[in-house]
Design a protein around this motif. Sequence first.
Motif, short mmCIF file in Angstrom:
data_model
loop_
_atom_site.label_atom_id
_atom_site.label_comp_id
_atom_site.label_asym_id
_atom_site.label_seq_id
_atom_site.Cartn_x
_atom_site.Cartn_y
_atom_site.Cartn_z
N GLY A 1 46.31 19.50 57.75
CA GLY A 1 47.41 20.31 58.26
C GLY A 1 47.13 20.91 59.63
N THR A 2 48.20 21.46 60.24
CA THR A 2 48.12 21.97 61.61
C THR A 2 48.79 23.34 61.71
OG1 THR A 2 48.13 19.74 62.54
CG2 THR A 2 48.82 21.52 64.01
N LEU A 3 48.17 24.20 62.50
CA LEU A 3 48.70 25.53 62.81
C LEU A 3 49.17 25.56 64.26
CD1 LEU A 3 48.96 28.69 62.38
CD2 LEU A 3 46.59 28.82 63.22
N LEU A 4 50.35 26.12 64.50
CA LEU A 4 50.85 26.35 65.85
C LEU A 4 51.01 27.85 66.05
CD1 LEU A 4 53.68 23.65 66.16
CD2 LEU A 4 51.23 23.41 66.64
N ALA A 5 50.45 28.36 67.15
CA ALA A 5 50.50 29.80 67.41
C ALA A 5 50.47 30.04 68.92
CB ALA A 5 49.32 30.51 66.72
N ALA A 6 50.51 31.32 69.31
CA ALA A 6 50.43 31.70 70.72
C ALA A 6 49.66 33.01 70.80
CB ALA A 6 51.84 31.85 71.30
N PHE A 7 49.12 33.29 71.97
CA PHE A 7 48.41 34.56 72.13
C PHE A 7 48.49 35.05 73.57
CE2 PHE A 7 45.30 31.21 72.83
CZ PHE A 7 44.59 31.64 73.94
N PRO A 8 48.57 36.39 73.76
CA PRO A 8 48.57 36.97 75.11
C PRO A 8 47.15 36.92 75.69
CG PRO A 8 48.71 38.70 73.47
CD PRO A 8 48.79 37.40 72.72
N ASN A 9 47.05 36.50 76.94
CA ASN A 9 45.76 36.22 77.57
C ASN A 9 45.18 37.46 78.24
OD1 ASN A 9 43.59 34.92 78.81
ND2 ASN A 9 44.84 34.08 80.46
N VAL A 10 44.00 37.88 77.80
CA VAL A 10 43.35 39.06 78.39
C VAL A 10 42.87 38.78 79.81
CG1 VAL A 10 41.00 38.57 77.58
CG2 VAL A 10 41.75 40.96 77.82
N ARG A 11 42.75 37.52 80.20
CA ARG A 11 42.26 37.16 81.53
C ARG A 11 43.40 36.91 82.53
NH1 ARG A 11 39.57 33.22 82.79
NH2 ARG A 11 37.90 34.22 83.97
N TYR A 12 44.63 37.19 82.13
CA TYR A 12 45.76 37.07 83.04
C TYR A 12 45.60 38.09 84.17
CZ TYR A 12 50.71 37.28 84.47
OH TYR A 12 51.89 37.28 85.19
N HIS A 13 45.91 37.69 85.39
CA HIS A 13 45.61 38.54 86.54
C HIS A 13 46.28 39.91 86.46
CE1 HIS A 13 49.53 38.15 88.60
NE2 HIS A 13 49.51 36.89 88.22
N ALA A 14 47.49 40.00 85.89
CA ALA A 14 48.16 41.30 85.79
C ALA A 14 47.42 42.23 84.83
CB ALA A 14 49.60 41.10 85.33
N VAL A 15 46.83 41.67 83.77
CA VAL A 15 46.01 42.48 82.86
C VAL A 15 44.75 42.96 83.57
CG1 VAL A 15 44.68 42.46 80.72
CG2 VAL A 15 46.89 41.28 80.82
N LEU A 16 44.12 42.08 84.33
CA LEU A 16 42.93 42.47 85.09
C LEU A 16 43.26 43.57 86.09
CD1 LEU A 16 41.33 38.95 85.77
CD2 LEU A 16 40.75 40.60 83.96
N GLU A 17 44.44 43.52 86.69
CA GLU A 17 44.85 44.57 87.64
C GLU A 17 45.02 45.91 86.92
OE1 GLU A 17 48.34 42.83 89.28
OE2 GLU A 17 47.21 41.20 90.24
N GLU A 18 45.58 45.88 85.70
CA GLU A 18 45.71 47.12 84.92
C GLU A 18 44.34 47.70 84.61
OE1 GLU A 18 49.11 47.29 81.88
OE2 GLU A 18 48.70 45.15 82.06
#
Length: 258
Positions: free
Chosen positions: A95-112
């Motif tokens: 079987g297979t799982l499909l999911a998504a996740f917010p990226n902690v390394r996204y530049h806007a997060v790094l700016e925060e």
Amino acid sequence: MIRENPKQQIRQRRLDLSEFLFPSPLPLRILTVDSSQYLPRLRALCPHAAVTAYGDGNSLEQGSFDLVLAESIFADAKDPYDALMELSRLLTDTGTLLAAFPNVRYHAVLEELQRGEFPVRGRHLWAKAEVVRILDDTLFKEIVFAPGVQDEADAEEKAWAALGFDDYSRDLATEVWLVKASRSTAEVANLKSLYDKKTRAELARILHRIEYDVNRAENRRTLQAFCEAHQIFPDYLRDFIHSTCAHPERLMGSAEED
């Protein structure tokens, strides 16, 4: 789909888990976890599938689903490890799982973070390496990523990369990653798809007895009869030996002779 990010006026390309969905005539068993928005797409692509919504008061058995869509499992689960173990338990061994996740390394997060703001306190953010680690720990074998929300502009991305931040696959420009995780590798899944679980288990039992010299001559005859009875062809048998046996060289002579 291209949308503007109103806060930063950065053009973004937005995709969702539909990127991993393909038409299928098979009677698949699909579980959705807080992913009801995909129901029209699923019904169009997989008209013969049985779709179940998690939490409808139904009792879910181990190994009862071919596909699980759980878009927000990483962001919302109180204990992601336990949640992923439960979904792994509900999936078949191919079987297979499909999911998504917010990226902690996204530049806007790094700016925060640079400004002293800590968005991780209010939401679960993940790095791809962390996702790989927890999926490995919860018994998933093959993991594929695709950008879900990714910036079109690259100035901020390049600025952080210039500071020494790794930017493999434009990680710094990706706000959300999509992830596809399978319980088996593609090669093993193909092997498992040809014969049912009971047949594979008995084949493995016979091979292991030959591998460790348990009544070798008798079990070689048993193997030959079993393969003839179940129409197991030589190429499949060779691939099965390599995927299930610790010492395939002990069996290859027997398989070729038989």
